[in-house]
Write an enzyme that holds these catalytic residues in place. Structure first.
Site, PDB file in Angstrom:
ATOM      1  N   ASN A  42      -3.554   8.507  10.905  1.00 17.38           N
ATOM      2  CA  ASN A  42      -4.504   7.886  10.987  1.00 17.38           C
ATOM      3  C   ASN A  42      -5.617   8.618  11.207  1.00 17.38           C
ATOM      4  OD1 ASN A  42      -2.345   6.303  11.656  1.00 17.38           O
ATOM      5  ND2 ASN A  42      -3.962   4.504  12.011  1.00 17.38           N
TER       6      ASN A  42
ATOM      7  N   TYR B  33       0.791  -1.081   0.014  1.00 16.11           N
ATOM      8  CA  TYR B  33       0.040  -0.003  -0.088  1.00 16.11           C
ATOM      9  C   TYR B  33       0.954   1.087  -0.053  1.00 16.11           C
ATOM     10  CZ  TYR B  33      -2.767   3.664   1.888  1.00 16.11           C
ATOM     11  OH  TYR B  33      -3.436   4.937   2.091  1.00 16.11           O
TER      12      TYR B  33
ATOM     13  N   ILE C  26      -5.559  -7.061  19.939  1.00 17.84           N
ATOM     14  CA  ILE C  26      -4.589  -5.974  19.767  1.00 17.84           C
ATOM     15  C   ILE C  26      -3.349  -6.653  19.054  1.00 17.84           C
ATOM     16  CG2 ILE C  26      -2.606  -4.867  21.145  1.00 17.84           C
ATOM     17  CD1 ILE C  26      -4.560  -4.288  23.357  1.00 17.84           C
TER      18      ILE C  26
ATOM     19  N   LEU D 132      -8.968   0.428  13.963  1.00 19.33           N
ATOM     20  CA  LEU D 132      -9.178   0.335  15.191  1.00 19.33           C
ATOM     21  C   LEU D 132     -10.253   1.040  15.935  1.00 19.33           C
ATOM     22  CD1 LEU D 132      -7.492  -0.929  17.505  1.00 19.33           C
ATOM     23  CD2 LEU D 132      -6.435   1.447  17.702  1.00 19.33           C
TER      24      LEU D 132
HETATM   25  N1  UFG Z   1      -5.019  -2.562  15.339  1.00 20.59           N
HETATM   26  C1  UFG Z   1      -5.094  -3.428  16.226  1.00 20.59           C
HETATM   27  N2  UFG Z   1      -6.329  -4.297  16.237  1.00 20.59           N
HETATM   28  C2  UFG Z   1      -7.123  -4.134  15.364  1.00 20.59           C
HETATM   29  C3  UFG Z   1      -7.168  -3.244  14.375  1.00 20.59           C
HETATM   30  C4  UFG Z   1      -5.956  -2.315  14.532  1.00 20.59           C
HETATM   31  O1  UFG Z   1      -4.307  -3.700  17.252  1.00 20.59           O
HETATM   32  O2  UFG Z   1      -8.120  -4.835  15.371  1.00 20.59           O
HETATM   33  C5  UFG Z   1      -3.633  -1.732  15.417  1.00 20.59           C
HETATM   34  C6  UFG Z   1      -2.907  -1.854  14.284  1.00 20.59           C
HETATM   35  O3  UFG Z   1      -1.895  -2.776  14.429  1.00 20.59           O
HETATM   36  C7  UFG Z   1      -2.373  -0.201  14.106  1.00 20.59           C
HETATM   37  C8  UFG Z   1      -3.470   0.413  15.017  1.00 20.59           C
HETATM   38  O4  UFG Z   1      -4.426  -0.320  15.700  1.00 20.59           O
HETATM   39  O5  UFG Z   1      -1.249  -0.156  14.955  1.00 20.59           O
HETATM   40  C9  UFG Z   1      -4.084   1.328  13.708  1.00 20.59           C
HETATM   41  O6  UFG Z   1      -4.676   0.491  12.898  1.00 20.59           O
HETATM   42  P1  UFG Z   1      -5.621   0.817  11.819  1.00 20.59           P
HETATM   43  O7  UFG Z   1      -5.844  -0.555  10.866  1.00 20.59           O
HETATM   44  O8  UFG Z   1      -6.816   1.560  12.284  1.00 20.59           O
HETATM   45  O9  UFG Z   1      -4.708   1.641  10.928  1.00 20.59           O
HETATM   46  P2  UFG Z   1      -3.415   1.573  10.163  1.00 20.59           P
HETATM   47  O10 UFG Z   1      -2.545   2.312  11.133  1.00 20.59           O
HETATM   48  O11 UFG Z   1      -3.116   0.050   9.899  1.00 20.59           O
HETATM   49  O12 UFG Z   1      -3.411   2.289   8.830  1.00 20.59           O
HETATM   50  C10 UFG Z   1      -4.308   3.547   8.783  1.00 20.59           C
HETATM   51  C11 UFG Z   1      -4.816   3.438   7.215  1.00 20.59           C
HETATM   52  C12 UFG Z   1      -3.761   3.586   6.226  1.00 20.59           C
HETATM   53  C13 UFG Z   1      -2.683   4.652   6.519  1.00 20.59           C
HETATM   54  C14 UFG Z   1      -2.133   4.632   8.000  1.00 20.59           C
HETATM   55  C15 UFG Z   1      -1.131   5.835   8.351  1.00 20.59           C
HETATM   56  O13 UFG Z   1      -5.709   2.467   7.263  1.00 20.59           O
HETATM   57  O14 UFG Z   1      -4.232   3.884   5.049  1.00 20.59           O
HETATM   58  O15 UFG Z   1      -3.066   4.473   8.896  1.00 20.59           O
HETATM   59  O16 UFG Z   1      -0.868   5.617   9.640  1.00 20.59           O
HETATM   60  F1  UFG Z   1      -1.716   4.420   5.837  1.00 20.59           F
END
Ligand code: UFG
Length: 340
Positions: free
Chosen positions: A169, A140, A206, A189
């Site tokens: 985020n 991505y 988590i 999240l």
């Molecule tokens: N997380 C958990 N459990 C879950 C979902 C998420 O522990 O069920 C954690 C992830 O590991 C991460 C944090 O929560 O550390 C946030 O996760 P998200 O899936 O909400 O978001 P991401 O950080 O993976 O990604 C988001 C966007 C991306 C963007 C990124 C930039 O979806 O498009 O933020 O930081 F690139």
């Protein structure tokens, strides 16, 4: 003249469209619209189609007088990109290529592009500055970096000016409580936790608790979706006033662990958020926190809804009022707009 918003029915797209509509901008929206998302569009003329289809783009560009493009149409899930990288290159890189070709054909020379913190990978230092070298840890982020670079070359050769906004985020919802975050399936999240608070999900997993952070869970910089919408408006006006191209972080400059987010969601909703510790998710960097100084100095943008509490409160308002997300079209509620 109109502003074309690609991906205008998505989460950030619908909030950006709503803000521009409030500013009396003429809007054309393109979206490869899931049926349920048609109710996310507050105003403007809507085309249902795919950026990879040049004939479709010819129709949109020839039927309208387009001044500038805001491009948010992309696949954007880190985890999914690890298992389907080629789809990400097709949707994100090829889609943007077709869009830039169309802009060039129709002499449209301004674009605001939705980039991401995912291009940084595991940062060498925190907070992350735009000048820090990119090093994505997932496809991505790679696709968004490839597009930023394509924009640089397209400017040199074709004079297309751009602003790339590297979102951290995104969270929260529109102040009206009428539009908000509704992905299907949901993987983010905060909305997952709100589903727990609504009794729709038992618990949160988590993803890893032995990262080198203060409590072992990942740290992210959460930024309110309406602040992000405003950044697009500010960037658009910068390009209108002949400002130079630029790449900017869009974040708060402060990070929270997953466990800290759980505490805030529990406080806002008044519900316990049970969790268990699971495996790390492939492609996840430990810490992503922005330095938002450059955009403040150059464009005067700064986050106005900067506390995690405000973000979770506005997200909760949307989820509480719309526990099933957007009403589906066949449930009878359809916004005005010319869905082509
Ligand atoms: N997380 C958990 N459990 C879950 C979902 C998420 O522990 O069920 C954690 C992830 O590991 C991460 C944090 O929560 O550390 C946030 O996760 P998200 O899936 O909400 O978001 P991401 O950080 O993976 O990604 C988001 C966007 C991306 C963007 C990124 C930039 O979806 O498009 O933020 O930081 F690139």
């Amino acid at each position: 003249m109109a502003v074309l918003i690609c991906g205008g029915a998505g989460y950030v797209g619908s909030h950006t469209s709503a803000l521009l509509f409030e500013k009396n901008e003429e809007l054309i929206i393109i979206d490869r619209m899931a049926r349920e998302r048609q109710n996310a569009v507050i105003g403007g003329k809507v085309y249902n189609g795919d950026l990879n289809n040049s004939e479709f783009l010819d129709k949109v560009f020839s039927e309208n007088e387009i001044e500038a493009v805001i491009h948010l149409a992309a696949s954007s899930l880190v985890g999914e990109s690890m298992s389907c990288p080629l789809d990400y290159y097709n949707n994100n890189v090829v889609g943007t290529l077709r869009l830039l070709e169309a802009m060039n054909r129709y002499h449209v020379d301004k674009i605001i592009f939705s980039s991401t913190a995912a291009i940084y990978g595991n940062p060498k230092s925190v907070p992350i500055k735009e000048s820090d070298g990119p090093s994505p840890t997932n496809p991505y982020g790679e696709t968004k970096l490839a597009i930023e670079r394509m924009l640089g070359w397209a400017e040199k050769a074709h004079g297309i000016k751009y602003v790339a906004l590297r979102y951290f985020n995104v969270s929260g919802a529109h102040d009206s409580g009428e539009i908000g975050e509704d992905h299907s399936p949901e993987t983010h999240l905060i909305p997952l936790m709100l589903q727990v608070a609504l009794g729709q999900r038992e618990k949160i997993v988590i993803f890893g608790d032995d990262y080198p952070t203060r409590d072992g869970s990942c740290i992210r910089d959460y930024v309110h979706v309406m602040d992000i919408a405003e950044a697009h408006y500010v960037a658009l006006n910068k390009l209108r006033s002949d400002g130079p191209s630029g790449i900017y972080n869009i974040g708060n400059g402060e990070g929270f662990t997953v466990k800290e987010v759980i505490d805030t969601v529990s406080k806002v909703t008044g519900k316990p958020i049970p969790f268990e510790i699971g495996a790390k998710r492939a492609g996840d960097p430990a810490v992503l926190v922005a330095s938002p100084i450059l955009i403040r100095n150059e464009l005067g943008w700064y986050p106005k809804r900067s506390t995690l509490l405000e973000m979770v409160e506005s997200a909760w308002e949307w989820h509480r009022r719309h526990p099933q997300g957007f009403p589906k079209i066949d449930q009878g509620i359809q916004k005005e707009g010319n869905v082509t």
